[in-house]
Design a protein around this motif. Structure first.
Motif, mmCIF file in Angstrom:
data_model
loop_
_atom_site.group_PDB
_atom_site.id
_atom_site.type_symbol
_atom_site.label_atom_id
_atom_site.label_comp_id
_atom_site.label_asym_id
_atom_site.label_seq_id
_atom_site.Cartn_x
_atom_site.Cartn_y
_atom_site.Cartn_z
ATOM 1 N N ARG A 105 4.313 1.644 10.293
ATOM 2 C CA ARG A 105 3.276 2.477 10.896
ATOM 3 C C ARG A 105 3.697 3.944 10.888
ATOM 4 N NH1 ARG A 105 2.530 5.498 15.048
ATOM 5 N NH2 ARG A 105 0.464 5.792 15.926
ATOM 6 N N GLU A 106 4.936 4.204 11.280
ATOM 7 C CA GLU A 106 5.427 5.586 11.287
ATOM 8 C C GLU A 106 5.405 6.177 9.881
ATOM 9 O OE1 GLU A 106 9.262 5.652 13.176
ATOM 10 O OE2 GLU A 106 8.440 4.820 15.045
ATOM 11 N N GLN A 107 5.813 5.383 8.900
ATOM 12 C CA GLN A 107 5.798 5.847 7.513
ATOM 13 C C GLN A 107 4.363 6.129 7.072
ATOM 14 O OE1 GLN A 107 7.776 3.100 4.887
ATOM 15 N NE2 GLN A 107 7.473 4.398 3.094
ATOM 16 N N ARG A 162 -4.170 7.928 -6.101
ATOM 17 C CA ARG A 162 -3.092 7.208 -5.423
ATOM 18 C C ARG A 162 -3.338 5.701 -5.354
ATOM 19 N NH1 ARG A 162 0.665 10.250 -2.579
ATOM 20 N NH2 ARG A 162 0.145 12.439 -2.348
ATOM 21 N N THR A 163 -4.580 5.283 -5.405
ATOM 22 C CA THR A 163 -4.906 3.859 -5.238
ATOM 23 C C THR A 163 -5.012 3.106 -6.560
ATOM 24 O OG1 THR A 163 -7.288 4.268 -5.252
ATOM 25 C CG2 THR A 163 -6.161 4.353 -3.107
ATOM 26 N N ALA A 164 -4.903 3.795 -7.666
ATOM 27 C CA ALA A 164 -5.146 3.192 -8.978
ATOM 28 C C ALA A 164 -4.242 2.003 -9.275
ATOM 29 C CB ALA A 164 -5.001 4.252 -10.071
ATOM 30 N N ALA A 165 -3.008 2.013 -8.800
ATOM 31 C CA ALA A 165 -2.062 0.945 -9.127
ATOM 32 C C ALA A 165 -2.090 -0.223 -8.139
ATOM 33 C CB ALA A 165 -0.651 1.513 -9.192
ATOM 34 N N LEU A 166 -2.894 -0.112 -7.089
ATOM 35 C CA LEU A 166 -2.947 -1.212 -6.120
ATOM 36 C C LEU A 166 -3.464 -2.486 -6.775
ATOM 37 C CD1 LEU A 166 -4.448 0.480 -2.935
ATOM 38 C CD2 LEU A 166 -2.201 -0.606 -3.135
ATOM 39 N N PRO A 167 -2.871 -3.637 -6.427
ATOM 40 C CA PRO A 167 -3.377 -4.896 -6.966
ATOM 41 C C PRO A 167 -4.785 -5.213 -6.455
ATOM 42 C CG PRO A 167 -1.369 -5.256 -5.666
ATOM 43 C CD PRO A 167 -1.679 -3.802 -5.625
ATOM 44 N N VAL A 194 0.839 -1.206 0.000
ATOM 45 C CA VAL A 194 0.000 0.000 0.000
ATOM 46 C C VAL A 194 0.872 1.254 0.000
ATOM 47 C CG1 VAL A 194 -1.681 1.338 1.343
ATOM 48 C CG2 VAL A 194 -2.015 -1.120 1.039
ATOM 49 N N LEU A 195 1.880 1.283 0.850
ATOM 50 C CA LEU A 195 2.762 2.450 0.887
ATOM 51 C C LEU A 195 3.469 2.663 -0.454
ATOM 52 C CD1 LEU A 195 4.247 2.006 4.451
ATOM 53 C CD2 LEU A 195 3.144 4.097 3.605
ATOM 54 N N GLY A 196 3.970 1.592 -1.025
ATOM 55 C CA GLY A 196 4.688 1.712 -2.285
ATOM 56 C C GLY A 196 3.821 2.205 -3.420
ATOM 57 N N SER A 214 6.919 4.655 -5.668
ATOM 58 C CA SER A 214 6.992 4.363 -7.100
ATOM 59 C C SER A 214 6.697 2.894 -7.385
ATOM 60 C CB SER A 214 8.372 4.750 -7.632
ATOM 61 O OG SER A 214 9.370 4.043 -6.921
ATOM 62 N N GLY A 215 5.888 2.280 -6.550
ATOM 63 C CA GLY A 215 5.539 0.879 -6.723
ATOM 64 C C GLY A 215 6.000 0.077 -5.524
ATOM 65 N N ALA A 216 5.738 -1.184 -5.569
ATOM 66 C CA ALA A 216 6.063 -2.047 -4.436
ATOM 67 C C ALA A 216 6.699 -3.327 -4.942
ATOM 68 C CB ALA A 216 4.795 -2.361 -3.654
ATOM 69 N N PRO A 217 7.488 -3.970 -4.086
ATOM 70 C CA PRO A 217 8.082 -5.247 -4.497
ATOM 71 C C PRO A 217 7.012 -6.323 -4.656
ATOM 72 C CG PRO A 217 8.510 -4.824 -2.171
ATOM 73 C CD PRO A 217 7.841 -3.608 -2.724
ATOM 74 N N GLU A 218 7.324 -7.321 -5.430
ATOM 75 C CA GLU A 218 6.422 -8.460 -5.574
ATOM 76 C C GLU A 218 6.367 -9.219 -4.254
ATOM 77 O OE1 GLU A 218 4.578 -9.244 -8.304
ATOM 78 O OE2 GLU A 218 5.345 -7.376 -9.143
#
Length: 145
Positions: free
Chosen positions: A84-86, A104-109, A52-54, A59-63
């Motif tokens: 949590r802090e982030q 911001r949520t458009a790229a979430l799986p 979610v943060l990524g 710029s994205g998140a790891p697999e």
């Protein structure tokens, strides 16, 4: 206790051949879904929060396969506190318009098309559910006598 298996059919975390901790996972999920260990649950929280943060603030998140577990309860707690802090830092400066946006949520799986406020609410519910599962596993472990 993090690796205590509450049932024979159970997902956990374990070091791979290179010593990096990996979580059990299968797509599609088996039926019935396996029981899980506390280690797996802490990995799961870290995985979805990192995702979610990524996607929402980076710029994205790891697999999923690239998201390892920290190797101990103390390290997992530190990892989750950092996430949590982030998360709090990312949310603190947002306006109502930002929270109502789906940009911001458009790229979430999962959660694409939902507002950021909806996703933030889901994060709360998912965290509460996972922490309750950890509490139940601690109680079951302690009740073994």
């Amino acid at each position: 206790m993090c690796l205590w298996r509450p049932a024979p059919h159970c997902w956990t975390v374990r070091p791979d051949a290179h010593g990096r901790w990996r979580a059990d996972w299968q797509v599609p999920e088996p039926d019935p879904v396996p029981a899980v260990t506390i280690g797996w649950l802490t990995w799961h929280i870290g995985f979805w929060w990192t995702t979610v943060l990524g996607h929402c603030f980076g710029s994205g998140a790891p697999e999923r396969e690239e998201t390892g577990w920290s190797g101990s309860a103390a390290a997992a707690a530190d990892w989750l506190r950092g996430l949590r802090e982030q998360w709090c830092s990312c949310l603190s400066g947002l306006t109502d318009a930002d929270l109502d946006s789906t940009e911001r949520t458009a790229a979430l799986p999962w959660g694409g098309g939902q507002t950021l406020a909806d996703v933030a609410g889901w994060v709360n519910v998912e965290l509460t559910k996972n922490v309750a599962e950890i509490g139940l596993l601690r109680n079951l472990h302690g009740a073994r006598g």
